[in-house]
Design an enzyme around this catalytic site. Sequence first.
Site, short mmCIF file in Angstrom:
data_model
loop_
_atom_site.label_atom_id
_atom_site.label_comp_id
_atom_site.label_asym_id
_atom_site.label_seq_id
_atom_site.Cartn_x
_atom_site.Cartn_y
_atom_site.Cartn_z
N LYS A 1 0.86 -1.19 0.00
CA LYS A 1 0.00 0.00 0.00
C LYS A 1 0.89 1.24 0.00
CE LYS A 1 -3.66 2.34 2.63
NZ LYS A 1 -4.54 2.26 3.82
N LYS B 1 -2.27 -1.46 -3.66
CA LYS B 1 -3.11 -0.27 -3.62
C LYS B 1 -2.21 0.96 -3.74
CE LYS B 1 -6.43 2.21 -0.69
NZ LYS B 1 -7.06 2.33 0.64
#
Length: 332
Positions: free
Chosen positions: A205, A258
């Site tokens: 992420k 992400k």
Amino acid sequence: MDSERQQSMRRRPRRLRTDGIRPLVSETTLSPQDLIAPVFVDATTDDRQPIESMPGHERVPVAEAVDRVEEVRETGVEAIILFGIPESKDETGSRAWADDGVVQRATRQITDETDAYVITDVCLCEYTSHGHCGVLEASAPEDAHVTVDNDRTLDLLGKIARSHASAGADMVAPSGMMDGMVDAIRRSLDGEGFEHVPVMSYAAKYESAFYGPFRDAADGAPAFGDRRHYQMDPANAREASREVSLDVEQGADVLMVKPALPYLDVIADVRREFDHPVAAYNVSGEYAMLHAAAEKGWLDLDAVARESLLSIKRAGADLILTYFAESVAEQL
């Protein structure tokens, strides 16, 4: 020369692009079953609240969580991920693991009344008064470089995951990028008899500028400082492999990257290196910018939404979390 020309003219890729054969030789497919729809449940309201920076999306009160999920399922999408906005916040985010917390209440209702597959976000940013993803280190609040105390946060993430599983969550998804978070959650779940609950880790992420609309939606923006000390540097790709490897060792069942579109190379690398299912989060900023361009008349929204998700799938994602889930599923 004629012979060379004849040879080249025998190779005509266009032969396989006509309507009859084109779908038969398509290399990548997209279906509603590939998609996960985010749902925002808000304990502070009795009415649906439109999210201005994410057209078409709303915060819904707990009483309407089931209705909202049924709307998603009518499009063919079977899985949702729940985010909660609590009625109150404090320094440690204690409402995140409360038995009567917003996600816990919504999860019980949804699992009791629908057949949706319920994934819950395991993080503290929506629940802490400072908006960071865990307990803060002992620094003055005005210190711009204040960061999260990693190890003190791990126990809290375990408590959150356990409370979600007790409420009926089918899968938990830790998103805070704490070192050791998968191990802490796996131990917490297994210790309470939830060995069957899988963990979808936000394994890579990034500290991205594409999260802005989500922070409006979930009321989770940091009150000061930023998240660069615990989320990944957008400049780094090899580091993602190290992060993902650690989560695999700790027992992650699904590996998430992400954001999605700016990190297709990372998705492809994770797909090549690991045999776990790979998820990608097509984030709020990716959604909002396509909507903004479509509102200007510059792009066909349905077409670019579908093409975007197809590119994510082509890069190697098995699952896609996306705010386009319902609209694209209806096209499919």
